[in-house]
Design a protein around this motif. Structure first.
Motif, PDB file in Angstrom:
ATOM      1  N   HIS A  26     -39.239 -25.854  34.246  1.00 34.82           N
ATOM      2  CA  HIS A  26     -40.594 -25.189  34.403  1.00 34.82           C
ATOM      3  C   HIS A  26     -41.644 -25.978  35.135  1.00 34.82           C
ATOM      4  O   HIS A  26     -41.522 -27.340  34.890  1.00 34.82           O
ATOM      5  CB  HIS A  26     -41.231 -24.755  33.138  1.00 34.82           C
ATOM      6  N   GLY A  27     -42.412 -25.423  35.797  1.00 36.26           N
ATOM      7  CA  GLY A  27     -43.401 -26.113  36.622  1.00 36.26           C
ATOM      8  C   GLY A  27     -44.481 -25.234  37.496  1.00 36.26           C
ATOM      9  O   GLY A  27     -44.241 -24.018  37.223  1.00 36.26           O
ATOM     10  N   THR A  28     -45.238 -26.020  38.272  1.00 32.84           N
ATOM     11  CA  THR A  28     -46.110 -24.922  39.000  1.00 32.84           C
ATOM     12  C   THR A  28     -46.191 -25.478  40.473  1.00 32.84           C
ATOM     13  O   THR A  28     -45.774 -26.547  41.022  1.00 32.84           O
ATOM     14  CB  THR A  28     -47.489 -25.268  38.499  1.00 32.84           C
ATOM     15  N   TYR A  29     -46.985 -24.682  41.384  1.00 36.19           N
ATOM     16  CA  TYR A  29     -47.007 -25.248  42.958  1.00 36.19           C
ATOM     17  C   TYR A  29     -48.418 -25.585  43.239  1.00 36.19           C
ATOM     18  O   TYR A  29     -49.289 -25.012  42.580  1.00 36.19           O
ATOM     19  CB  TYR A  29     -46.783 -24.029  43.837  1.00 36.19           C
ATOM     20  N   ASP A  30     -48.355 -26.575  43.971  1.00 35.12           N
ATOM     21  CA  ASP A  30     -49.885 -27.136  44.300  1.00 35.12           C
ATOM     22  C   ASP A  30     -50.517 -26.370  45.513  1.00 35.12           C
ATOM     23  O   ASP A  30     -49.758 -25.352  45.892  1.00 35.12           O
ATOM     24  CB  ASP A  30     -49.775 -28.578  44.704  1.00 35.12           C
ATOM     25  N   GLN A  31     -51.507 -26.824  46.148  1.00 34.34           N
ATOM     26  CA  GLN A  31     -52.138 -26.055  47.109  1.00 34.34           C
ATOM     27  C   GLN A  31     -51.425 -26.262  48.278  1.00 34.34           C
ATOM     28  O   GLN A  31     -51.774 -25.346  49.125  1.00 34.34           O
ATOM     29  CB  GLN A  31     -53.670 -26.732  47.047  1.00 34.34           C
ATOM     30  N   TYR A  32     -50.769 -27.088  48.430  1.00 38.25           N
ATOM     31  CA  TYR A  32     -49.709 -27.077  49.541  1.00 38.25           C
ATOM     32  C   TYR A  32     -48.360 -26.323  49.547  1.00 38.25           C
ATOM     33  O   TYR A  32     -47.448 -26.576  50.434  1.00 38.25           O
ATOM     34  CB  TYR A  32     -49.703 -28.657  50.031  1.00 38.25           C
ATOM     35  N   GLY A  33     -48.117 -25.792  48.437  1.00 36.25           N
ATOM     36  CA  GLY A  33     -46.725 -24.939  48.201  1.00 36.25           C
ATOM     37  C   GLY A  33     -45.745 -25.891  47.793  1.00 36.25           C
ATOM     38  O   GLY A  33     -44.503 -25.494  47.628  1.00 36.25           O
TER      39      GLY A  33
END
Length: 248
Positions: free
Chosen positions: A161-168
């Motif tokens: 599990h994780g997330t994407y930052d503003q740069y994808g």
């Protein structure tokens, strides 16, 4: 007298009708009708119109005043009855109902979690393992009960599990390893002898095993299927024997 009685009933009905959709108290209406009839009978006690006209004007005024006050008092009483009834029966607004329900839910403590379950709300673990279980936090929204004595900060092996930052770019979740609550006690299954099985939280079964009391599990998911069953309201001892057990 029949005409007077009809007139009184009509007047009592008019008092009730003046309240619109309200439903007046039957006993109050009956009292109003009786009072009006009493006044009408006194005013109509004579047999002819001439006799009525002979009644002193002062007496007529007194009777009329009495009739007016009776009607006014009855109207006020009925309005009060209806106002109280409407106040008691008025449904709660959605906002008030939601606030009350939220307060009730907030007052119910979350049940302690078993091994491998999320414990970020309860911040406690059920007894288990050889040395108990500890609630370790990944972040503010997830924590789990494990037997580990320690927890290493950062990304754990097997994390998906994780997330994407503003740069994808995708970033796996890192564990804060914050310790939530105290460590629980060793699991009941770690006791091999009946005399060692702690009665306060464990039961010794005829199968020769020390098992956790079923009543301590507060949810269907936490209720172990090894010796307990969820009856719809609580976790209770399973009355049936398991495969290979004595069912006599």
């Amino acid at each position: 007298h029949l005409g007077g009685r009809v007139a009184c009933r009509t007047m009592a009905g008019m008092i009730s009708a003046g309240l619109g959709e309200s439903r007046p108290d039957i006993e109050v209406v009956a009292q109003v009708e009786a009072a009006l009839l009493n006044v009408a009978e006194e005013l109509n006690a004579t047999d002819s119109l001439d006799d009525v006209l002979e009644v002193p004007s002062a007496r007529v005024r007194r009777h009329r005043q009495r009739l007016a006050w009776v009607a006014f008092g009855a109207s006020a009483a009925l309005v009060g009855v209806v106002a109280v009834g409407r106040s008691c029966l008025r449904p709660r607004s959605p906002a008030a109902a939601s606030a009350t329900d939220s307060q009730v839910l907030a007052a119910i403590p979350a049940a302690c979690a078993s091994e491998g379950q999320d414990c970020h709300e309860s911040k406690c673990c059920l007894d288990g393992g050889k040395s108990g279980l500890q609630c370790w936090a990944k972040n503010d929204f997830y924590a789990t009960c494990v037997s580990n004595e320690t927890c290493k900060e950062g990304v754990h092996p097997g994390e998906t599990h994780g997330t994407y930052d503003q740069y994808g770019k995708f970033h796996l979740d890192a564990w804060s390893c914050k310790k939530l609550g105290k460590r629980s006690l060793p699991g009941c299954s770690t006791y091999d002898k009946e005399e060692d099985c702690p009665e306060a939280r464990c039961d010794w079964f005829h199968t020769g095993k020390c098992m956790a009391k079923c009543a301590q599990f507060g949810s269907k998911d936490a209720c172990p299927q090894t010796h307990c069953t969820w009856d719809g309201a609580k976790c209770a001892v399973d009355p049936c024997s398991a495969s290979g057990e004595d069912c006599s």
